[in-house]
Design a protein around this motif. Structure first.
Motif, PDB file in Angstrom:
ATOM      1  N   LEU A 101       0.905  -1.396   0.057  1.00 30.57           N
ATOM      2  CA  LEU A 101      -0.116   0.166   0.084  1.00 30.57           C
ATOM      3  C   LEU A 101       0.796   1.276   0.157  1.00 30.57           C
ATOM      4  O   LEU A 101       2.027   1.475   0.323  1.00 30.57           O
ATOM      5  N   HIS A 102       0.394   2.344  -0.307  1.00 27.41           N
ATOM      6  CA  HIS A 102       0.909   3.715  -0.514  1.00 27.41           C
ATOM      7  C   HIS A 102       1.260   4.004   1.160  1.00 27.41           C
ATOM      8  O   HIS A 102       0.387   3.820   1.845  1.00 27.41           O
ATOM      9  N   LYS A 103       2.122   4.943   1.120  1.00 29.07           N
ATOM     10  CA  LYS A 103       2.629   5.234   2.728  1.00 29.07           C
ATOM     11  C   LYS A 103       1.515   5.574   3.633  1.00 29.07           C
ATOM     12  O   LYS A 103       1.546   5.072   4.620  1.00 29.07           O
ATOM     13  N   PRO A 104       0.879   6.778   3.212  1.00 33.82           N
ATOM     14  CA  PRO A 104      -0.066   7.091   4.255  1.00 33.82           C
ATOM     15  C   PRO A 104      -1.103   6.130   4.788  1.00 33.82           C
ATOM     16  O   PRO A 104      -1.301   6.011   5.961  1.00 33.82           O
ATOM     17  N   LEU A 105      -1.820   5.493   3.970  1.00 37.15           N
ATOM     18  CA  LEU A 105      -2.819   4.278   4.361  1.00 37.15           C
ATOM     19  C   LEU A 105      -2.099   3.265   5.140  1.00 37.15           C
ATOM     20  O   LEU A 105      -2.495   2.466   6.058  1.00 37.15           O
ATOM     21  N   PHE A 142      -4.826  -8.064   7.040  1.00 39.72           N
ATOM     22  CA  PHE A 142      -4.077  -6.927   7.075  1.00 39.72           C
ATOM     23  C   PHE A 142      -2.576  -7.388   7.602  1.00 39.72           C
ATOM     24  O   PHE A 142      -2.532  -8.177   8.448  1.00 39.72           O
ATOM     25  N   THR A 143      -1.567  -6.929   6.988  1.00 39.65           N
ATOM     26  CA  THR A 143      -0.188  -7.234   7.221  1.00 39.65           C
ATOM     27  C   THR A 143       0.659  -6.004   7.343  1.00 39.65           C
ATOM     28  O   THR A 143       0.115  -4.926   7.033  1.00 39.65           O
ATOM     29  N   HIS A 144       1.815  -6.110   7.835  1.00 37.64           N
ATOM     30  CA  HIS A 144       2.894  -4.851   8.231  1.00 37.64           C
ATOM     31  C   HIS A 144       3.253  -4.332   6.846  1.00 37.64           C
ATOM     32  O   HIS A 144       3.615  -3.354   6.868  1.00 37.64           O
ATOM     33  N   ARG A 145       2.943  -5.145   5.629  1.00 41.08           N
ATOM     34  CA  ARG A 145       3.095  -4.365   4.340  1.00 41.08           C
ATOM     35  C   ARG A 145       2.129  -4.098   3.400  1.00 41.08           C
ATOM     36  O   ARG A 145       2.178  -3.322   2.585  1.00 41.08           O
ATOM     37  N   GLY A 146       0.937  -4.451   3.945  1.00 42.46           N
ATOM     38  CA  GLY A 146      -0.321  -3.992   3.121  1.00 42.46           C
ATOM     39  C   GLY A 146      -1.512  -4.906   3.453  1.00 42.46           C
ATOM     40  O   GLY A 146      -1.924  -5.334   4.606  1.00 42.46           O
ATOM     41  N   LEU A 147      -2.114  -5.710   2.371  1.00 43.57           N
ATOM     42  CA  LEU A 147      -3.205  -6.618   2.243  1.00 43.57           C
ATOM     43  C   LEU A 147      -2.900  -7.923   1.788  1.00 43.57           C
ATOM     44  O   LEU A 147      -2.404  -7.995   0.887  1.00 43.57           O
ATOM     45  N   SER A 148      -3.262  -8.876   2.399  1.00 48.11           N
ATOM     46  CA  SER A 148      -3.337 -10.292   1.893  1.00 48.11           C
ATOM     47  C   SER A 148      -4.559 -11.094   2.451  1.00 48.11           C
ATOM     48  O   SER A 148      -5.653 -10.367   2.581  1.00 48.11           O
ATOM     49  N   GLY A 149      -4.294 -12.224   2.532  1.00 52.74           N
ATOM     50  CA  GLY A 149      -5.539 -13.172   2.596  1.00 52.74           C
ATOM     51  C   GLY A 149      -6.252 -13.645   1.481  1.00 52.74           C
ATOM     52  O   GLY A 149      -5.955 -13.161   0.289  1.00 52.74           O
ATOM     53  N   LYS A 204     -12.408  -3.890  16.898  1.00 51.60           N
ATOM     54  CA  LYS A 204     -12.333  -2.503  17.386  1.00 51.60           C
ATOM     55  C   LYS A 204     -11.417  -1.810  16.668  1.00 51.60           C
ATOM     56  O   LYS A 204     -11.302  -0.422  16.406  1.00 51.60           O
ATOM     57  N   ARG A 205     -10.100  -2.332  16.503  1.00 56.05           N
ATOM     58  CA  ARG A 205      -8.912  -1.697  16.041  1.00 56.05           C
ATOM     59  C   ARG A 205      -9.227  -1.115  14.554  1.00 56.05           C
ATOM     60  O   ARG A 205      -8.734   0.042  14.374  1.00 56.05           O
ATOM     61  N   LEU A 206     -10.051  -1.819  13.686  1.00 61.94           N
ATOM     62  CA  LEU A 206     -10.269  -1.345  12.401  1.00 61.94           C
ATOM     63  C   LEU A 206     -11.121  -0.212  12.438  1.00 61.94           C
ATOM     64  O   LEU A 206     -10.839   0.707  11.726  1.00 61.94           O
ATOM     65  N   ILE A 207     -12.144  -0.336  13.514  1.00 59.31           N
ATOM     66  CA  ILE A 207     -13.104   1.114  13.589  1.00 59.31           C
ATOM     67  C   ILE A 207     -12.361   2.298  13.973  1.00 59.31           C
ATOM     68  O   ILE A 207     -12.451   3.156  13.481  1.00 59.31           O
ATOM     69  N   GLU A 208     -11.362   1.789  14.854  1.00 51.73           N
ATOM     70  CA  GLU A 208     -10.707   3.100  15.414  1.00 51.73           C
ATOM     71  C   GLU A 208      -9.703   3.816  14.108  1.00 51.73           C
ATOM     72  O   GLU A 208      -9.526   4.770  13.881  1.00 51.73           O
ATOM     73  N   VAL A 209      -9.044   2.874  13.301  1.00 50.71           N
ATOM     74  CA  VAL A 209      -8.428   3.416  12.268  1.00 50.71           C
ATOM     75  C   VAL A 209      -9.123   4.058  11.426  1.00 50.71           C
ATOM     76  O   VAL A 209      -8.767   4.996  10.772  1.00 50.71           O
ATOM     77  N   TRP A 229     -15.338   0.213   0.086  1.00 54.72           N
ATOM     78  CA  TRP A 229     -14.012   0.902   0.665  1.00 54.72           C
ATOM     79  C   TRP A 229     -13.117   0.800  -0.668  1.00 54.72           C
ATOM     80  O   TRP A 229     -12.702  -0.222  -1.135  1.00 54.72           O
ATOM     81  N   GLN A 230     -12.743   1.950  -0.965  1.00 54.15           N
ATOM     82  CA  GLN A 230     -11.759   1.932  -2.052  1.00 54.15           C
ATOM     83  C   GLN A 230     -10.246   2.010  -1.756  1.00 54.15           C
ATOM     84  O   GLN A 230     -10.043   3.055  -0.863  1.00 54.15           O
ATOM     85  N   VAL A 231      -9.676   0.885  -2.234  1.00 54.75           N
ATOM     86  CA  VAL A 231      -8.129   1.091  -1.950  1.00 54.75           C
ATOM     87  C   VAL A 231      -7.364   0.990  -3.055  1.00 54.75           C
ATOM     88  O   VAL A 231      -7.818  -0.020  -3.910  1.00 54.75           O
TER      89      VAL A 231
END
Length: 398
Positions: A196-200, A230-237, A289-294, A324-326
């Protein structure tokens, strides 16, 4: 081994299975591989349990610039044929989800089946074999391996793609195909996590390890309903790996974080029951909860209670949670990709025999070709089916 009939380059799923079937037909078969171990990718697959086929495998589960090519082979050697082979060896297996069949114990069981099937006096498997040259001669092919030459009437390229270079993947098969006048459909990493791009990325990194059931849709409209991670580099699964096959750089993917729950109706019911409850505490009934907070931190979820919610906010929430547009920055590349998109152009290969239409006696099987399956055992099934089509068509002794 005297008078070799068939040389197979690659001791992976397709190469070993083809060798076993050629051997059963009485053909003297030599398998060459540059690695130290048989079936390295098999052993790594499915988290070490090998998702060896899929109960629902059919041609529509495959991507190719020549989409009808895989129909014939898949119809002639089906998932049920390979399941019968696994059952013959009394290997315990289970369906994980969506028809995906995994070994109960370990991927080693599948390698052991292939080894046993290749345990014939007319099959020889040579590991740590570096092939440096392949030449066409009058009655077949001459292969230079570890400095010596071996010849055979038929040459089968089962060298795989570029995914997982740590397991020995190289572009050798593509170079060989080009040497004999074949076109290579441009390759790229497939079934691969997104970066993912840096800010996101920075906002989402705190979610690393969290998994959510979702529907992910590509710009072209292809969609998959499975988990995202969710991973430390972006999105997987699974859903992300699946959609990566259809994503092109610069495009967005649309993620429905609540595929089973229409948010408008849910909020309307909750608002009647608990008007003073905060929106955040309401949504954590549905999502981590963490996803809602983010999402709240990104300004995509208002910080208010239910009775304060107005229609434009509900509409915006609907778009955030259902669409959700990513925009991925890219993928993790071949290092973590499960397979390779593209490869030897199948318009130049017989769909019945896997033989080159350019050079008689030259065959391609498995991942080296421009045939890529979905996640879930489809690529293994292509290995078995293409290998069977090839082995069946090899010429007998002269």
């Amino acid at each position: 081994m005297k008078n070799i009939d068939v040389i197979i380059l690659g001791a992976g799923a397709a190469g070993l299975f083809c060798a076993s079937l050629a051997g059963k037909r009485g053909l003297n078969t030599l398998v060459l591989d540059n690695g130290k171990k048989l079936g390295r990718k098999i052993l790594m697959s499915g988290g070490g349990r090998c998702n060896f086929t899929n109960m629902y495998a059919e041609h529509s589960n495959y991507l190719s610039s020549n989409p009808h090519f895989c129909k014939s082979a898949l119809a002639r050697y089906t998932q049920w044929d390979f399941i019968a082979l696994v059952s013959k060896y009394n290997i315990p297996y289970h369906e994980k989800t969506l028809g995906q069949l995994f070994c109960d114990n370990s991927a080693q069981d599948i390698v052991d089946i292939l080894k046993s099937e290749c345990d014939l006096p007319n099959i020889s498997i040579k590991l740590r074999s570096e092939v440096t040259e392949v030449e066409k001669c009058d009655d077949g092919f001459t292969v230079t391996v570890n400095g010596s030459q071996v010849s055979a009437r038929s040459l089968i390229v089962a060298t795989g793609g570029l995914s997982m270079p740590a397991l020995g993947a190289t572009p050798f098969g593509y170079r060989l195909a080009e040497q004999f006048g074949h076109t290579i459909v441009p390759t790229r990493a497939a079934l691969v996590p997104f970066t993912l791009h840096k800010p996101l990325l920075e906002a989402l990194q705190v979610l690393s390890g969290i998994s959510v059931a979702a529907t992910v849709t590509s710009t072209s409209g292809t969609l998959f309903k499975e988990n995202i991670l969710f991973t430390h580099r972006g999105l997987s699964g699974p859903a992300i790996l699946q959609i990566s096959n259809y994503w092109k750089p610069g495009e967005y993917v649309s993620i429905n974080l609540l595929p089973e729950t229409p948010i408008d109706r849910f909020l309307s019911d909750e608002k009647q029951a608990h008007p003073n409850q905060s929106l955040k505490n309401t949504l954590i009934k549905l999502l981590p909860k963490r996803l809602i907070e983010v999402l709240q931190g990104l300004g995509q979820i208002p910080d208010c209670n239910l009775k304060q919610l107005n229609h434009p906010q509900i509409e915006a929430l609907h778009n955030t949670l259902h669409h959700w547009q990513v925009q991925p920055n890219g993928t993790e590349g071949y290092r973590t990709a499960e397979v390779t998109l593209g490869g030897v152009d199948t318009r130049e290969i017989s769909s019945k025999t896997m033989e080159s239409l350019n050079v008689s006696g030259l065959y391609f099987i498995g991942e080296v070709m421009d045939v890529t399956g979905w996640l879930g055992g489809y690529n293994f099934q292509w290995a078995w089916s293409s290998a069977a089509a090839c082995a069946e068509s090899l010429p007998n002794h002269q």
